[in-house]
Design a protein around this motif. Structure first.
Motif, PDB file in Angstrom:
ATOM      1  N   LEU A  39       0.683  -1.322   0.025  1.00 36.56           N
ATOM      2  CA  LEU A  39      -0.056   0.048  -0.114  1.00 36.56           C
ATOM      3  C   LEU A  39       0.947   1.094   0.021  1.00 36.56           C
ATOM      4  O   LEU A  39       0.467   2.329  -0.762  1.00 36.56           O
ATOM      5  CB  LEU A  39      -1.058   0.094   1.364  1.00 36.56           C
ATOM      6  N   ALA A  40       2.054   1.249   0.843  1.00 34.98           N
ATOM      7  CA  ALA A  40       3.006   2.513   0.728  1.00 34.98           C
ATOM      8  C   ALA A  40       3.440   2.691  -0.691  1.00 34.98           C
ATOM      9  O   ALA A  40       3.585   3.875  -0.897  1.00 34.98           O
ATOM     10  CB  ALA A  40       4.081   2.121   1.803  1.00 34.98           C
ATOM     11  N   ASN A  41       3.808   1.657  -1.386  1.00 32.91           N
ATOM     12  CA  ASN A  41       4.249   1.706  -2.699  1.00 32.91           C
ATOM     13  C   ASN A  41       3.228   2.166  -3.564  1.00 32.91           C
ATOM     14  O   ASN A  41       3.248   3.004  -4.530  1.00 32.91           O
ATOM     15  CB  ASN A  41       4.876   0.482  -3.350  1.00 32.91           C
ATOM     16  N   GLN A  42       1.798   1.950  -3.325  1.00 36.19           N
ATOM     17  CA  GLN A  42       0.791   2.192  -4.223  1.00 36.19           C
ATOM     18  C   GLN A  42       0.620   4.005  -4.062  1.00 36.19           C
ATOM     19  O   GLN A  42       0.129   4.589  -4.843  1.00 36.19           O
ATOM     20  CB  GLN A  42      -0.433   1.551  -4.019  1.00 36.19           C
ATOM     21  N   ASN A  43       0.695   3.962  -2.621  1.00 35.26           N
ATOM     22  CA  ASN A  43       0.390   5.430  -2.270  1.00 35.26           C
ATOM     23  C   ASN A  43       1.339   6.484  -2.935  1.00 35.26           C
ATOM     24  O   ASN A  43       1.195   7.653  -3.519  1.00 35.26           O
ATOM     25  CB  ASN A  43       0.625   5.519  -0.764  1.00 35.26           C
ATOM     26  N   THR A  44       2.953   6.107  -2.861  1.00 29.90           N
ATOM     27  CA  THR A  44       3.785   6.682  -3.559  1.00 29.90           C
ATOM     28  C   THR A  44       3.693   7.015  -4.856  1.00 29.90           C
ATOM     29  O   THR A  44       3.524   8.176  -5.791  1.00 29.90           O
ATOM     30  CB  THR A  44       5.027   6.190  -3.525  1.00 29.90           C
ATOM     31  N   ALA A  45       3.100   5.808  -5.563  1.00 30.52           N
ATOM     32  CA  ALA A  45       2.647   5.862  -7.075  1.00 30.52           C
ATOM     33  C   ALA A  45       1.517   6.886  -7.375  1.00 30.52           C
ATOM     34  O   ALA A  45       1.493   7.837  -8.227  1.00 30.52           O
ATOM     35  CB  ALA A  45       2.556   4.646  -7.687  1.00 30.52           C
ATOM     36  N   ALA A  46       0.658   6.710  -6.418  1.00 26.91           N
ATOM     37  CA  ALA A  46      -0.544   7.563  -6.409  1.00 26.91           C
ATOM     38  C   ALA A  46      -0.451   9.047  -6.378  1.00 26.91           C
ATOM     39  O   ALA A  46      -0.826  10.232  -7.024  1.00 26.91           O
ATOM     40  CB  ALA A  46      -1.746   7.201  -5.500  1.00 26.91           C
ATOM     41  N   GLN A  47       0.619   9.465  -5.657  1.00 21.34           N
ATOM     42  CA  GLN A  47       0.922  10.758  -5.192  1.00 21.34           C
ATOM     43  C   GLN A  47       1.758  11.355  -6.512  1.00 21.34           C
ATOM     44  O   GLN A  47       1.586  12.500  -6.799  1.00 21.34           O
ATOM     45  CB  GLN A  47       1.902  11.023  -3.915  1.00 21.34           C
ATOM     46  N   LYS A  48       2.676  10.512  -7.000  1.00 24.34           N
ATOM     47  CA  LYS A  48       3.127  10.984  -8.238  1.00 24.34           C
ATOM     48  C   LYS A  48       2.361  11.225  -9.455  1.00 24.34           C
ATOM     49  O   LYS A  48       2.535  12.275 -10.039  1.00 24.34           O
ATOM     50  CB  LYS A  48       4.351   9.888  -8.659  1.00 24.34           C
ATOM     51  N   LYS A  49       1.203  10.668  -9.629  1.00 26.05           N
ATOM     52  CA  LYS A  49       0.447  10.887 -10.534  1.00 26.05           C
ATOM     53  C   LYS A  49      -0.367  12.177 -10.151  1.00 26.05           C
ATOM     54  O   LYS A  49      -0.454  13.042 -10.977  1.00 26.05           O
ATOM     55  CB  LYS A  49      -0.781   9.779 -10.820  1.00 26.05           C
ATOM     56  N   LEU A  50      -0.805  12.533  -8.980  1.00 21.43           N
ATOM     57  CA  LEU A  50      -1.373  13.661  -8.536  1.00 21.43           C
ATOM     58  C   LEU A  50      -0.425  14.840  -8.758  1.00 21.43           C
ATOM     59  O   LEU A  50      -0.703  15.983  -9.333  1.00 21.43           O
ATOM     60  CB  LEU A  50      -1.648  13.321  -6.952  1.00 21.43           C
ATOM     61  N   SER A  51       1.052  14.692  -8.464  1.00 24.30           N
ATOM     62  CA  SER A  51       1.813  15.553  -8.530  1.00 24.30           C
ATOM     63  C   SER A  51       1.894  15.990 -10.383  1.00 24.30           C
ATOM     64  O   SER A  51       1.991  17.093 -10.733  1.00 24.30           O
ATOM     65  CB  SER A  51       3.011  15.307  -8.222  1.00 24.30           C
TER      66      SER A  51
END
Length: 391
Positions: free
Chosen positions: A106-118
């Motif tokens: 989930l932490a890896n998914q959260n990092t990826a999700a925040q990169k997309k949001l950025s």
């Protein structure tokens, strides 16, 4: 329901698809299933379960509503595996590994999700209305904070702007942030963000981004200048100042060889001082990072008067540090030979900086010279403040 009495309760409530009752963390006074009893039997498992719940909530918050199916399916699979792996108290170790793996995934998914949001946010200068429409599909604090920015700044017009901003600010403060009393207090102290100056709105954005892995993009500084540099400068005076990260300018003015030459003469005296300063060092380092960004990205703003009370105090401290540099006598802290070498190298560094400001930023010669000297003051004060005695 108390936070300690649920694993996935509030987080899974955000999901679009309903999950079974087994998805809920047991009230350990009423645990019924074997997996529930295993979790309740181990304090470490309870912590691990909360970690999964918190990170799942973050992933969902940072994922648009239309893209959450994959997260939901993975969570359902985890819950099914949980029932098998956490079957009894003899499986606590295996159960712990399962939770740790899920938390890491989930932490890896959260990092990826925040990169997309950025990446989405990076499109604001080109098409703010399209970005605002996309941000509406997110539930998290970061997306709401960026919507506050878009409406407050006028990048996206809205007839009910103040009402929208107030509702989103309230949603962020009441439900969108970690349980951090210091941060929440500071955000409440901002007052009515909807009618506040740009600097206050940017400080609100800075505080929200500090709870994420997202950086402050360069367009904030090129568009808003001094208020942005002040909002994202040293605020806490401790390790909290490490976040949010700042954008990287195309090139740093202080990477010029002329400044490197001076740094080589100053840094040996600075490094021990950094260790002695403890957590306060982070405030110094943050401000120097902002000074570097300002001198490298929008150098004309170096000549603007500070706007906030904190920035005016910092300007006064900078003046004291520059004055101390010119009359330095404490050669036990900073050896005389290094001091004199730095003094001798300073004119060349300022001249090289002024040249960049004329050629790259098209500043008039007189303005370029003034901005170059101001950049030099930032460079010197940012380092010298660490080895000067406290008032």
């Amino acid at each position: 329901m108390a936070r300690s009495s649920w694993i996935l309760g509030s987080a899974l409530a955000l999901c679009l698809l309903p999950l079974s009752a087994d998805a809920q963390t047991p009230d350990c006074t009423k645990a019924t299933s074997a997996a529930d009893r295993t979790v309740c039997a181990s304090p470490d498992l309870k912590v691990a379960a909360e970690d999964v719940a918190t990170t799942l909530r973050d992933v969902l918050d940072n994922t648009p509503s239309t893209d959450r199916d994959a997260v939901q399916r993975a969570q359902q699979a985890f819950l099914t595996e949980r029932e098998r792996t956490c079957a009894d108290k003899s499986t606590i170790a295996a159960c712990q590994k399962l939770y740790e793996k899920r938390s890491a995934d989930l932490a890896n998914q959260n990092t990826a999700a925040q990169k997309k949001l950025s990446t989405l946010v990076a499109g604001i200068p080109k098409d703010p209305k399209a970005v605002a429409a996309a941000l509406q599909r997110y539930d998290g604090a970061a997306a709401k904070a960026w919507l506050v920015y878009l409406y407050h700044s006028g990048a996206v017009p809205a007839a009910d702007k103040e009402d929208r901003v107030r509702k989103m600010v309230a949603a962020v403060i009441d439900n969108g942030l970690p349980n951090d009393p210091y941060l929440l207090e500071e955000m409440k102290n901002l007052g009515d963000v909807a009618t506040a100056p740009t600097g206050t709105m940017l400080l609100f954005l800075r505080h929200v981004l500090s709870t994420t892995e997202m950086d402050a993009p360069c367009f904030l500084f090129t568009k808003h200048g001094q208020p942005a540099f002040e909002a994202f400068g040293a605020f806490w005076g401790n390790s909290r100042d490490e976040s949010p990260g700042l954008c990287t300018p195309p090139s740093s003015i202080f990477d010029l060889p002329e400044w490197k030459k001076i740094a080589d003469r100053m840094d040996p005296a600075i490094e021990p001082a950094l260790e002695e300063r403890g957590s306060i060092r982070y405030g110094y380092e943050r401000q120097f990072e902002v000074d570097d960004l300002q001198a490298s990205l929008v150098p004309s703003t170096l000549l603007e008067a500070p706007q906030s009370t904190e920035a005016r105090k910092m300007a006064e401290q900078r003046q004291k540090a520059v004055a101390a540099f010119r009359a330095w006598k404490d050669f036990n802290v900073w050896p005389e030979a290094d001091y004199k070498a730095a003094v001798a190298a300073l004119p060349s560094a300022i001249a090289a900086t002024a040249k960049v400001y004329r050629e790259k930023f098209n500043l008039l010669p007189q303005v370029a010279d003034q901005a170059a000297r101001a950049a030099g003051d930032r460079f010197l004060a940012g380092r010298l403040g660490l080895i000067m005695p406290d008032d």
